[in-house]
Scaffold this active site. Sequence first.
Site, PDB file in Angstrom:
ATOM      1  N   LEU A  63       1.068  -1.299   0.087  1.00 28.66           N
ATOM      2  CA  LEU A  63      -0.035  -0.286   0.353  1.00 28.66           C
ATOM      3  C   LEU A  63       1.219   0.969   0.203  1.00 28.66           C
ATOM      4  O   LEU A  63       1.478   1.610   1.422  1.00 28.66           O
ATOM      5  CB  LEU A  63      -1.160  -0.518   1.364  1.00 28.66           C
ATOM      6  CG  LEU A  63      -1.891   0.247   1.531  1.00 28.66           C
ATOM      7  CD1 LEU A  63      -3.093   0.307   2.614  1.00 28.66           C
ATOM      8  CD2 LEU A  63      -2.032   2.515   1.439  1.00 28.66           C
ATOM      9  N   GLU A  65       1.616   4.428  -3.192  1.00 28.61           N
ATOM     10  CA  GLU A  65       1.463   5.314  -4.264  1.00 28.61           C
ATOM     11  C   GLU A  65       3.028   5.645  -4.785  1.00 28.61           C
ATOM     12  O   GLU A  65       3.195   5.354  -6.586  1.00 28.61           O
ATOM     13  CB  GLU A  65       0.264   6.484  -3.967  1.00 28.61           C
ATOM     14  CG  GLU A  65      -1.103   5.900  -3.749  1.00 28.61           C
ATOM     15  CD  GLU A  65      -1.339   5.177  -2.284  1.00 28.61           C
ATOM     16  OE1 GLU A  65      -0.166   5.755  -1.578  1.00 28.61           O
ATOM     17  OE2 GLU A  65      -1.846   4.941  -1.032  1.00 28.61           O
ATOM     18  N   PHE A  88      -7.914   6.271  -5.789  1.00 26.60           N
ATOM     19  CA  PHE A  88      -8.730   7.302  -5.776  1.00 26.60           C
ATOM     20  C   PHE A  88      -7.929   8.157  -5.961  1.00 26.60           C
ATOM     21  O   PHE A  88      -7.109   8.393  -5.316  1.00 26.60           O
ATOM     22  CB  PHE A  88      -9.712   7.199  -4.202  1.00 26.60           C
ATOM     23  CG  PHE A  88     -11.050   6.632  -3.938  1.00 26.60           C
ATOM     24  CD1 PHE A  88     -11.785   7.041  -4.460  1.00 26.60           C
ATOM     25  CD2 PHE A  88     -10.924   5.256  -3.641  1.00 26.60           C
ATOM     26  CE1 PHE A  88     -12.764   6.771  -3.891  1.00 26.60           C
ATOM     27  CE2 PHE A  88     -12.342   4.795  -3.176  1.00 26.60           C
ATOM     28  CZ  PHE A  88     -12.960   5.546  -3.239  1.00 26.60           C
ATOM     29  N   PRO A  94       0.486  11.076  -2.662  1.00 25.89           N
ATOM     30  CA  PRO A  94       2.163  10.848  -2.769  1.00 25.89           C
ATOM     31  C   PRO A  94       2.958   9.862  -3.693  1.00 25.89           C
ATOM     32  O   PRO A  94       4.188  10.209  -3.789  1.00 25.89           O
ATOM     33  CB  PRO A  94       1.594   9.527  -1.801  1.00 25.89           C
ATOM     34  CG  PRO A  94       0.133   9.441  -1.349  1.00 25.89           C
ATOM     35  CD  PRO A  94      -1.132  10.414  -2.284  1.00 25.89           C
ATOM     36  N   HIS A 134     -12.483  11.482  -1.613  1.00 23.55           N
ATOM     37  CA  HIS A 134     -12.432  10.518  -2.208  1.00 23.55           C
ATOM     38  C   HIS A 134     -13.442  11.178  -3.405  1.00 23.55           C
ATOM     39  O   HIS A 134     -14.179  10.436  -4.225  1.00 23.55           O
ATOM     40  CB  HIS A 134     -13.555   8.968  -1.750  1.00 23.55           C
ATOM     41  CG  HIS A 134     -12.764   8.467  -1.010  1.00 23.55           C
ATOM     42  ND1 HIS A 134     -12.626   8.832   0.757  1.00 23.55           N
ATOM     43  CD2 HIS A 134     -12.858   7.458  -0.828  1.00 23.55           C
ATOM     44  CE1 HIS A 134     -12.103   7.705   1.192  1.00 23.55           C
ATOM     45  NE2 HIS A 134     -11.976   7.051   0.223  1.00 23.55           N
TER      46      HIS A 134
END
Lengths: 334, 383
Positions: A63, A65, A88, A94, A134
């Site tokens: 996890l 980015e 999203f 990041p 989101h």
Amino acid sequence: MTTVAVKPATMAQALTRALRDAMAADPAVHVMGEDVGTLGGVFRVTDGLAKEFGEDRCTDTPLAEAGILGTAVGMAMYGLRPVVEMQFDAFAYPAFEQLISHVSRMRNRTRGKMPLPITIRVPYGGGIGGVEHHSDSSEAYYMATPGLHVVTPATVADAYGLLRAAIASDDPVVFLEPKRLYWSKDSWNPEEPAPVEPIGRAVVRRSGRSATLLTYGPSVPVCMEAAEAARAEGWDLEVVDLRSLVPFDDETVCASVRRTGRAVVVHESGSFGGPGGEIAARVTERCFHYLEAPVLRVAGFDVPYPPPMLERHHLPGVDRILDAVGRLQWEAES
Amino acid sequence: MTVMEQRGAYRPTPPPAWQPRTDPAPLLPDAEPYRVLGTEAAAKADPELLRTLYAQLVRGRRYNAQATALTKQGRLAVYPSTTGQEACEIAAALVLEERDWLFPSYRDTLAVVARGVDPVEALTLLRGDWHTGYDPYEHRVAPLCTPLATQLPHAVGLAHAARLKGDDVVALAMVGDGGTSEGDFHEALNFAAVWQAPVVFLVQNNGFAISVPLAKQTAAPSLAHKAVGYGMPGRLVDGNDAAAVHEVLSDAVRHARAGGGPTLVEAITYRVDAHTNADDATRYRGDAEVETWREHDPIQLLERELTARGLLDEAGKQAARDAAEAMAADLRAHMNQDPVLDPMDLFAHVYAEPTSHLREQRDQLRAELEAAAETAPEGGTHR
Ligand SMILES: Cc1ncc(C[n+]2csc(CCOP(=O)(O)OP(=O)(O)O)c2C)c(N)n1
């Protein structure tokens, strides 16, 4: 004569099909991201790919980015064609360091020796009642970074065609998926996918004579609805779906605006420093003598994306678009 | 001289005998997660603390159930449940002094409530009416943080600032197992260790990051092992043993307050419910696994201990259940009222002073709302 029953398919299904076809056609295509494997992505766009192509071709990553995009850079350096999923819009941030410092400029800084054919899929935009982070419309950040293509489909067929084109592109493409259209349907036959659209062409979704609505992604259906509603007011609106923000199709856009003499740019992202400013400036520069009124913008407010219960006040809707069209009957203030 | 000649001439001086700055041995976590309940250590536990933990766990479980029910009624947009993880949530809140700070992740509503934030306010973000429903300064709780691990450097910065000011404040920051892969996690740990900041990092390892199991997240022997590389102790604890989590976190807080620097605590627990109400957990895990964990339930573990030691009887259990039920009823009642929102709030807090274009947009929205109210006095819809 035999009639082929055309199955209505959703935009999400068209995207899945595009990924599958691209992976089948070219073993260099790898899909990676958070939850893209077993789960098939939180929007199920990568559903079944890990099963069909194996976990090396459709990979659940840790996890991170920056790590996802950073490793994709290295994979692309070595000849693969990574398609990465950012879960999203606001969780892609990041990865901006990699995107801006490397992905966007690798071709340029190596004088063309190291092109990076990476597709970065980003579900974006609001209207689905998501909590903070989101619903962002981040296209302006991507547009402001030279070296990236930025595209966004508004129809099921385009979702397929544009994604195939993005994956086939030898340049990095930020592929913005309007998440509130994931479940939109039209009679697109997944068994006979539409030909691949070249990146960089806008399309006239509805022709009209009174004014042009210039729009893209999630705002296209809203503009189509506004154009229908405008008939009651005696306005005949043309709707241009830009599809590609970079490169920008000046030709189609200017041809339309020269015909109608009036234009409104519609998008969800904020207007200040947003895509509409660039578009309005280009149109003005190229069509000044044809314009009967200034190019107007209907956009989200210049506020952080609001919580779900307030988003309907933020998102540009039919009424706001019609108001702007009304203001196009422009007369110099005395 | 050409560059190559220069390179040829370059002779590095040999390094002095190398010494690690810190002996890693005391930093390393134990091989087994620390446990109190059902072990000899339990005899030393304070009965009053155990009773408090029990009441809070029961209340927390009820809160999770109620919030989940509210998603089904459409009263909450989304709820990431911590059912099965209550021991971590409660202990995190209880080990802090009033002046300390809690930095929750998006899942930690329960810890926020246990810290004293009003249960309805704590749900504001998830209900969808505002991004943070509470005043972070009132209870010293940072906003629930949706992007993963980004709150961790904030916790380090706050703790560092407090120390610079001479305050003995500790920050406790919570993160999931998946969040430990983010760059921010690593940067936060490194800063904390270099600055010897009074921070406690609590990783709730609940097995999954949405669908991705821990094995795909890390190759480390444990997440607690990660601490050693930064130069801080790593502690492994049974995250379903409320007494153990409380003890390990208390030690870490005491250590930080005394100037000993940060600690990374990994609590091994399990996410019994799906990731959120919107997730379909059957896609990535089987029922058998969930059942095993249900048997290692934090409430039952504590209940067994308390009962065996004669500290809890049926009346005590009933009292805890009644208190939890009252909280749930109150929460339901408040959540069933439609929140009254002012659309003008969109512009209220973007800057200290609204910019000229925000004032313009505010006027535009006000005019639209007035026009809509005129055409449809019921407060008509806005297309
Ligand atoms: C930067 C970022 N990337 C992706 C997400 C989307 N997302 C929300 S929760 C989640 C999984 C988190 O897993 P973990 O850290 O283990 O915490 P848990 O949910 O298990 O408590 C993901 C990927 C996010 N919130 N932030």
